[in-house]
Scaffold this motif. Structure first.
Motif, PDB file in Angstrom:
ATOM      1  N   PRO A  34       0.788  -1.235   0.000  1.00  0.00           N
ATOM      2  CA  PRO A  34       0.000   0.000   0.000  1.00  0.00           C
ATOM      3  C   PRO A  34       0.819   1.283   0.000  1.00  0.00           C
ATOM      4  N   VAL A  35       1.926   1.317   0.721  1.00  0.00           N
ATOM      5  CA  VAL A  35       2.709   2.554   0.792  1.00  0.00           C
ATOM      6  C   VAL A  35       3.292   2.902  -0.571  1.00  0.00           C
ATOM      7  N   ALA A  36       3.936   1.937  -1.208  1.00  0.00           N
ATOM      8  CA  ALA A  36       4.527   2.182  -2.528  1.00  0.00           C
ATOM      9  C   ALA A  36       3.452   2.476  -3.565  1.00  0.00           C
ATOM     10  N   THR A  37       2.313   1.789  -3.452  1.00  0.00           N
ATOM     11  CA  THR A  37       1.230   1.989  -4.420  1.00  0.00           C
ATOM     12  C   THR A  37       0.647   3.391  -4.307  1.00  0.00           C
ATOM     13  N   GLU A  50     -12.074   6.898  -3.116  1.00  0.00           N
ATOM     14  CA  GLU A  50     -11.838   5.454  -3.139  1.00  0.00           C
ATOM     15  C   GLU A  50     -13.095   4.792  -3.699  1.00  0.00           C
ATOM     16  N   ILE A  51     -12.943   4.129  -4.832  1.00  0.00           N
ATOM     17  CA  ILE A  51     -14.076   3.496  -5.490  1.00  0.00           C
ATOM     18  C   ILE A  51     -14.287   2.089  -4.939  1.00  0.00           C
ATOM     19  N   SER A  52     -15.526   1.800  -4.575  1.00  0.00           N
ATOM     20  CA  SER A  52     -15.896   0.469  -4.066  1.00  0.00           C
ATOM     21  C   SER A  52     -14.935   0.000  -2.976  1.00  0.00           C
ATOM     22  N   PRO A  53     -14.940   0.675  -1.824  1.00  0.00           N
ATOM     23  CA  PRO A  53     -13.979   0.342  -0.767  1.00  0.00           C
ATOM     24  C   PRO A  53     -14.210  -0.991  -0.083  1.00  0.00           C
ATOM     25  N   GLY A  54     -15.320  -1.663  -0.390  1.00  0.00           N
ATOM     26  CA  GLY A  54     -15.546  -2.988   0.193  1.00  0.00           C
ATOM     27  C   GLY A  54     -15.620  -2.932   1.704  1.00  0.00           C
ATOM     28  N   ALA A  55     -14.806  -3.768   2.356  1.00  0.00           N
ATOM     29  CA  ALA A  55     -14.784  -3.802   3.814  1.00  0.00           C
ATOM     30  C   ALA A  55     -13.866  -2.733   4.397  1.00  0.00           C
ATOM     31  N   GLY A  56     -13.150  -2.005   3.535  1.00  0.00           N
ATOM     32  CA  GLY A  56     -12.344  -0.890   4.023  1.00  0.00           C
ATOM     33  C   GLY A  56     -10.869  -1.175   4.176  1.00  0.00           C
ATOM     34  N   TRP A  57     -10.335  -2.096   3.386  1.00  0.00           N
ATOM     35  CA  TRP A  57      -8.903  -2.426   3.497  1.00  0.00           C
ATOM     36  C   TRP A  57      -8.053  -1.177   3.293  1.00  0.00           C
ATOM     37  N   TYR A  58      -8.264  -0.483   2.208  1.00  0.00           N
ATOM     38  CA  TYR A  58      -7.488   0.739   1.965  1.00  0.00           C
ATOM     39  C   TYR A  58      -8.003   1.914   2.779  1.00  0.00           C
ATOM     40  N   GLY A  78     -14.893  17.944 -10.391  1.00  0.00           N
ATOM     41  CA  GLY A  78     -13.665  18.727 -10.333  1.00  0.00           C
ATOM     42  C   GLY A  78     -13.076  18.897  -8.954  1.00  0.00           C
ATOM     43  N   SER A  79     -13.421  18.020  -8.013  1.00  0.00           N
ATOM     44  CA  SER A  79     -12.979  18.198  -6.619  1.00  0.00           C
ATOM     45  C   SER A  79     -11.811  17.306  -6.224  1.00  0.00           C
ATOM     46  N   ALA A  80     -11.550  16.239  -6.966  1.00  0.00           N
ATOM     47  CA  ALA A  80     -10.607  15.213  -6.515  1.00  0.00           C
ATOM     48  C   ALA A  80      -9.232  15.366  -7.146  1.00  0.00           C
ATOM     49  N   ASP A  81      -8.213  15.150  -6.323  1.00  0.00           N
ATOM     50  CA  ASP A  81      -6.835  15.068  -6.829  1.00  0.00           C
ATOM     51  C   ASP A  81      -6.541  13.671  -7.361  1.00  0.00           C
ATOM     52  N   VAL A  82      -7.138  12.678  -6.707  1.00  0.00           N
ATOM     53  CA  VAL A  82      -6.859  11.282  -7.049  1.00  0.00           C
ATOM     54  C   VAL A  82      -8.135  10.456  -6.923  1.00  0.00           C
ATOM     55  N   VAL A  83      -8.388   9.616  -7.912  1.00  0.00           N
ATOM     56  CA  VAL A  83      -9.422   8.584  -7.821  1.00  0.00           C
ATOM     57  C   VAL A  83      -8.714   7.240  -7.852  1.00  0.00           C
ATOM     58  N   LEU A  84      -9.064   6.358  -6.922  1.00  0.00           N
ATOM     59  CA  LEU A  84      -8.402   5.064  -6.792  1.00  0.00           C
ATOM     60  C   LEU A  84      -9.403   3.932  -6.958  1.00  0.00           C
ATOM     61  N   THR A  85      -9.017   2.929  -7.734  1.00  0.00           N
ATOM     62  CA  THR A  85      -9.828   1.714  -7.829  1.00  0.00           C
ATOM     63  C   THR A  85      -8.918   0.506  -7.751  1.00  0.00           C
ATOM     64  N   PHE A  86      -9.251  -0.393  -6.846  1.00  0.00           N
ATOM     65  CA  PHE A  86      -8.443  -1.582  -6.599  1.00  0.00           C
ATOM     66  C   PHE A  86      -9.239  -2.844  -6.922  1.00  0.00           C
ATOM     67  N   ARG A  87      -8.801  -3.576  -7.941  1.00  0.00           N
ATOM     68  CA  ARG A  87      -9.336  -4.899  -8.289  1.00  0.00           C
ATOM     69  C   ARG A  87     -10.850  -4.857  -8.539  1.00  0.00           C
ATOM     70  N   ASN A  88     -11.258  -3.905  -9.353  1.00  0.00           N
ATOM     71  CA  ASN A  88     -12.683  -3.746  -9.646  1.00  0.00           C
ATOM     72  C   ASN A  88     -13.038  -3.889 -11.120  1.00  0.00           C
ATOM     73  N   LEU A  89     -12.102  -3.709 -12.016  1.00  0.00           N
ATOM     74  CA  LEU A  89     -12.423  -3.641 -13.438  1.00  0.00           C
ATOM     75  C   LEU A  89     -13.160  -4.885 -13.928  1.00  0.00           C
TER      76      LEU A  89
END
Length: 278
Positions: free
Chosen positions: A54-57, A71-79, A144-155
Motif C-alpha cells: 500500500p505505501v509504494a502503491t 476510493e471506489i468500491s472500498p468494500g470492507a475498508g482495506w485501503y 472537479g474536486s478530486a486530486d486522485v481517484v483510486l480503484t483496486f481490483r474492480n475492473l
C-alpha cells in the motif's frame, strides 16, 4: 558577466527547488508509512501488505496527506484503514460504496458493514460516504474536486456486469470527479496478453491493453505503469480463476498449499492523468 550571473542564479534556483522537493517527498512517504501502521488497521489486513504494497502503491499514485481522494468500491475498508488516517488532518476522503438504494442483498450488507466501520473510530469522522455504480452520470464526488481517484481490483466486476459500456461509464464518472491534472490510479488482476484468445472474461483477470483503451476513450492520458504489485509466479490460469489464489483459496479438492505458495494474483498498477487543458 551579467549573462553569466543570471544563468548562475537560474541554476541555483533550480537546484534549490529540487532540494526542497526531496524533503517534501520524504515527508509524504513517512506519513504514508505511519498511516499504514495506524491502530485501526487489523492484523489480518496488515498481513496482506506483502502482496498489496500500500505505501509504494499510494506513493506511485501521488497520494499525499493533503490530497482529496476518492476510493471506489472500498468494500470492507482495506485501503480505507490507511487512507482515513493519512487524510484526516489536511485531506479529504470520499468513499464511493454501493448506493444506499441498491437492490443487491450483498451490496446492502456490504454498505451497512462499512457504515458500522466508519462509526467505530473517530479517525473516520471526515470520510464522506458517496455512491458508485458503473452507470452514466453517477457522482462519486463533486465535479472537479478530486486530486486522485483510486480503484483496486474492480475492473473485472464492471466488465462482467456490463462489458465495455459499463467500464466507460465508470471511467467517465471518474474523469468528471477529478480536477484537471488529477490522477486515476488503477490496480487490477492482470491477464497476460497471450491469453486474450481464451475464455478469460469471468476469470477475474483483465487485460491491461483493454484497461488503457477504455481509459483513453474517457479522455485520460496513460502516464505510467509499475510492477509494484506484480507476481511472476501467477500464470492467471487456475481452475476457479483468480479466486483460486489467496485470500479466497477456492481450490476444491486440490492442495491449498500449492496456491498459497503462489501468493496473491499478479496485478497491473496503472497511472492515468486527466489533461490540464480541457
Amino acid at each position: 558577466m551579467k549573462t553569466t550571473t543570471l544563468l548562475s542564479v537560474v541554476a541555483l534556483l533550480g537546484l534549490t527547488a529540487s532540494l526542497c522537493t526531496v524533503p517534501r517527498a520524504l515527508a509524504a512517504n513517512e506519513e504514508l508509512e505511519q498511516a499504514a501502521t495506524h491502530h485501526v488497521r487489523t492484523e489480518q489486513n496488515k498481513a496482506r501488505d506483502q502482496y498489496r504494497n500500500p505505501v509504494a502503491t499510494l506513493a506511485f499514485f501521488d497520494v499525499t496527506p493533503h490530497s482529496s481522494v476518492v476510493e471506489i468500491s472500498p468494500g470492507a475498508g482495506w485501503y480505507t484503514e490507511i487512507l482515513a488516517p493519512l487524510l484526516a488532518a489536511h485531506g479529504n476522503l470520499y468513499a464511493a460504496h454501493f448506493p444506499a438504494d441498491t437492490t443487491s442483498e450483498y451490496g446492502q450488507r456490504a454498505r451497512a458493514n462499512f457504515v458500522t466501520k466508519l462509526a467505530s473510530d473517530p479517525i473516520y469522522r471526515k470520510v464522506q460516504l458517496t455512491a458508485f455504480a458503473p452507470l452514466a452520470g453517477v457522482e462519486v464526488a463533486p465535479a472537479g474536486s478530486a486530486d486522485v481517484v483510486l480503484t483496486f481490483r474492480n475492473l473485472h466486476n464492471w466488465y462482467m456486469a456490463g462489458g465495455e459500456e459499463a467500464m466507460l461509464h465508470a471511467f467517465n464518472n471518474f474523469y468528471t470527479a477529478l480536477k484537471p491534472g488529477g490522477v486515476l490510479g488503477v490496480v487490477e488482476h492482470r491477464l497476460p496478453e497471450s491469453r486474450l484468445d481464451t475464455n478469460w472474461t469471468r476469470s477475474g483477470y483483465f487485460p491491461q491493453s483493454l484497461a488503457v483503451k477504455i481509459a483513453e476513450q474517457a479522455g485520460f492520458v496513460f502516464e505510467a505503469s509499475s510492477e509494484i504489485n506484480a507476481n511472476p509466479k501467477d500464470t492467471a490460469d487456475h481452475p476457479n480463476g483468480v479466486w483460486t489464489l489467496p485470500p479466497s483459496l477456492r481450490v476444491g479438492d486440490a492442495d491449498p498449499e500449492i496456491y498459497k505458495a503462489i501468493g496473491e494474483s499478479d496485478r497491473m498498477t496503472l497511472k492515468f492523468r486527466k489533461p490540464l487543458a480541457q
